[in-house]
Design a protein around this motif. Structure first.
Motif, PDB file in Angstrom:
ATOM      1  N   ILE A  54       0.895  -1.279  -0.061  1.00  0.00           N
ATOM      2  CA  ILE A  54       0.098   0.046   0.021  1.00  0.00           C
ATOM      3  C   ILE A  54       0.961   1.293  -0.010  1.00  0.00           C
ATOM      4  O   ILE A  54       0.466   2.319  -0.719  1.00  0.00           O
ATOM      5  CB  ILE A  54      -0.782  -0.098   1.259  1.00  0.00           C
ATOM      6  N   THR A  55       1.667   1.259   0.878  1.00  0.00           N
ATOM      7  CA  THR A  55       2.647   2.276   0.907  1.00  0.00           C
ATOM      8  C   THR A  55       3.495   2.569  -0.624  1.00  0.00           C
ATOM      9  O   THR A  55       3.586   3.896  -1.070  1.00  0.00           O
ATOM     10  CB  THR A  55       3.996   1.999   1.898  1.00  0.00           C
ATOM     11  N   ARG A  56       3.949   1.478  -1.244  1.00  0.00           N
ATOM     12  CA  ARG A  56       4.537   1.666  -2.621  1.00  0.00           C
ATOM     13  C   ARG A  56       3.438   2.197  -3.411  1.00  0.00           C
ATOM     14  O   ARG A  56       3.766   3.166  -4.592  1.00  0.00           O
ATOM     15  CB  ARG A  56       4.976   0.514  -3.102  1.00  0.00           C
ATOM     16  N   GLN A  57       2.367   1.772  -3.549  1.00  0.00           N
ATOM     17  CA  GLN A  57       1.113   2.212  -4.497  1.00  0.00           C
ATOM     18  C   GLN A  57       0.696   3.663  -4.047  1.00  0.00           C
ATOM     19  O   GLN A  57       0.393   4.393  -5.121  1.00  0.00           O
ATOM     20  CB  GLN A  57      -0.165   1.629  -4.107  1.00  0.00           C
ATOM     21  N   HIS A  58       1.309   4.458  -2.929  1.00  0.00           N
ATOM     22  CA  HIS A  58       0.943   5.592  -2.676  1.00  0.00           C
ATOM     23  C   HIS A  58       2.233   6.513  -2.861  1.00  0.00           C
ATOM     24  O   HIS A  58       2.206   7.731  -2.397  1.00  0.00           O
ATOM     25  CB  HIS A  58       0.461   5.997  -1.213  1.00  0.00           C
ATOM     26  N   GLY A  59       3.084   5.890  -3.606  1.00  0.00           N
ATOM     27  CA  GLY A  59       4.051   6.779  -3.931  1.00  0.00           C
ATOM     28  C   GLY A  59       5.490   6.739  -3.337  1.00  0.00           C
ATOM     29  O   GLY A  59       6.376   7.528  -3.518  1.00  0.00           O
ATOM     30  N   THR A  60       5.536   6.037  -2.116  1.00  0.00           N
ATOM     31  CA  THR A  60       6.782   6.090  -1.415  1.00  0.00           C
ATOM     32  C   THR A  60       7.585   4.466  -1.351  1.00  0.00           C
ATOM     33  O   THR A  60       7.043   3.581  -1.137  1.00  0.00           O
ATOM     34  CB  THR A  60       6.366   6.132   0.104  1.00  0.00           C
ATOM     35  N   PRO A  61       8.625   4.535  -2.245  1.00  0.00           N
ATOM     36  CA  PRO A  61       9.316   3.235  -2.162  1.00  0.00           C
ATOM     37  C   PRO A  61       9.825   2.726  -1.043  1.00  0.00           C
ATOM     38  O   PRO A  61       9.964   3.523   0.075  1.00  0.00           O
ATOM     39  CB  PRO A  61      10.527   3.894  -3.246  1.00  0.00           C
ATOM     40  N   VAL A  62       9.772   1.416  -0.971  1.00  0.00           N
ATOM     41  CA  VAL A  62      10.164   0.734  -0.088  1.00  0.00           C
ATOM     42  C   VAL A  62      11.213  -0.128  -0.176  1.00  0.00           C
ATOM     43  O   VAL A  62      10.975  -1.159  -0.859  1.00  0.00           O
ATOM     44  CB  VAL A  62       8.989  -0.053   0.750  1.00  0.00           C
TER      45      VAL A  62
END
Length: 378
Positions: A54-62
């Protein structure tokens, strides 16, 4: 005798059974930690893959790091990265020294005491809390997320100037404080971020707010250290939970037994009898009780037992012979040798069936007295 022993011991047995039930219930309620716990690549119930995706889908690379060195390379290339440290119990002292020198903000999930000393000085563990807890603070990440559910979440003592959120009994489960120009966030439970619990209450929102506030995230899940390379832990951290529970049960059992037996402490109180009864009157009273209850068999048994004890003593036999069926033939033979009475008559008197009526009972009593007199005078 069995009834008296049961009445004496049933209290202890009930207490031990209750302790066993409590131990089973506590062991069943205690959440189990699997190898996948807080693993950002695991789709299992205790993994955190859902939050990471979910974090990646919102534009924050993990970026997932499995070692401190890999996390250090990512942070040194981009100091504006948030470092998430999961399973800090796997970190060694050397790892903590390396992490302390790295730049950027940090999010510590369920940190150990050694991890707190190294990366969040002044924050100390102060028990656990459970339940659904509201933020109760002005930190935007927590205030916007709302309440979260905790199961045995760690709470902390904090230094002055720290932001305190999700208070359980006045102690925070989420703490944020500045350390060497960076923000360090401490969360006492990683359960709200797991795949199983992410949709409960505000777990997903809190995770998104904490992770999505920076341009990059490095999720550090160190591999288990080799044997002997672990960091220094306190004695209580090294003792397994089951051992602690067993010691607690043993202490409770000892205290309960001590309280139960305390009434027996002190000298025995001797009191004079209210009345002295002569032996003849006691025998007569007992005989009347036998007669009133028509217990001729009990009376005959008492007469035979008393006669056997006296006869075996006169014959020089051990005291145990009177109650030992294996000695019956030897006792009868000894009495017959001293009195000349028939073997069968002596055996019927001492070991035969109970008398049919009072007349036979009186005849038996007289015959036993005669046997004893003859043995005594022989």
């Amino acid at each position: 005798v069995a009834g008296r022993r049961w009445r004496r011991s049933r209290g202890v047995l009930i207490v031990l059974l209750a302790l066993a039930v409590i131990g089973v219930v506590l062991a069943a309620l205690r959440p189990t930690v699997r190898a996948e716990y807080l693993d950002p690549e695991s789709p299992g119930q205790q993994g955190t893959r859902a939050l990471v995706e979910i974090t990646r889908q919102h534009g924050t690379p993990v970026t997932v790091a499995r070692s401190v060195s890999a996390a250090a390379d990512s942070l040194n290339s981009d100091p504006d990265t948030l470092l998430v440290i999961a399973r800090p119990d796997r970190l060694t002292s050397a790892d903590l020294t390396t992490l302390r020198a790295l730049p950027g903000d940090r999010l510590l999930l369920e940190p150990t005491g050694e991890t707190l000393d190294a990366l969040a000085p002044g924050v100390e563990p102060d028990g656990v809390t459970s339940g659904t807890i509201s933020p109760g603070c002005s930190l935007p990440a927590a205030a916007n997320a709302g309440s979260i559910g905790l199961i045995s979440g760690q709470v902390y003592r904090t230094p002055a100037g720290a932001t305190r959120c999700y208070l359980g009994d006045g102690r925070p489960s989420l703490v944020q404080l500045p350390v060497n120009g960076a923000n360090v966030t401490v969360l006492g439970s990683g359960e709200p971020f797991t795949n199983e619990r992410l949709t409960d209450n505000g777990g997903a929102a809190l995770g998104m707010n904490l992770l999505g506030s920076r341009s990059n995230v490095v999720w550090l899940l160190p591999a288990p250290p080799p044997p002997g390379a672990g960091g220094q832990k306190s004695f209580t951290e090294l003792v397994p939970f089951g051992v602690k529970l067993a010691v607690l049960q043993a202490v409770i059992a000892v205290v309960l037994v001590a309280l139960w037996r305390a009434r027996r402490l002190g000298p025995v109180v001797v009191e004079p009898l209210p009345v002295v009864v002569r032996s003849a009157e006691a025998v007569e009273g007992r005989a009347r009780l036998y007669r009133s209850r028509k217990a001729g068999d009990r009376a005959a048994m008492a007469l035979r037992a008393g006669a056997l004890e006296r006869l075996t003593a006169l014959l020089g036999m051990p005291k145990s012979a009177a109650s030992d069926p294996a000695m019956a033939n030897e006792i009868i033979a000894g009495i017959s040798a001293h009195t000349g009475e028939p073997y069968a008559a002596i055996g019927a008197a001492l070991y035969g069936p109970p008398p049919m009526d009072d007349v036979e009972l009186v005849r038996l009593s007289g015959y036993l007295d005669e046997l004893e007199r003859q043995v005594r005078s022989s």
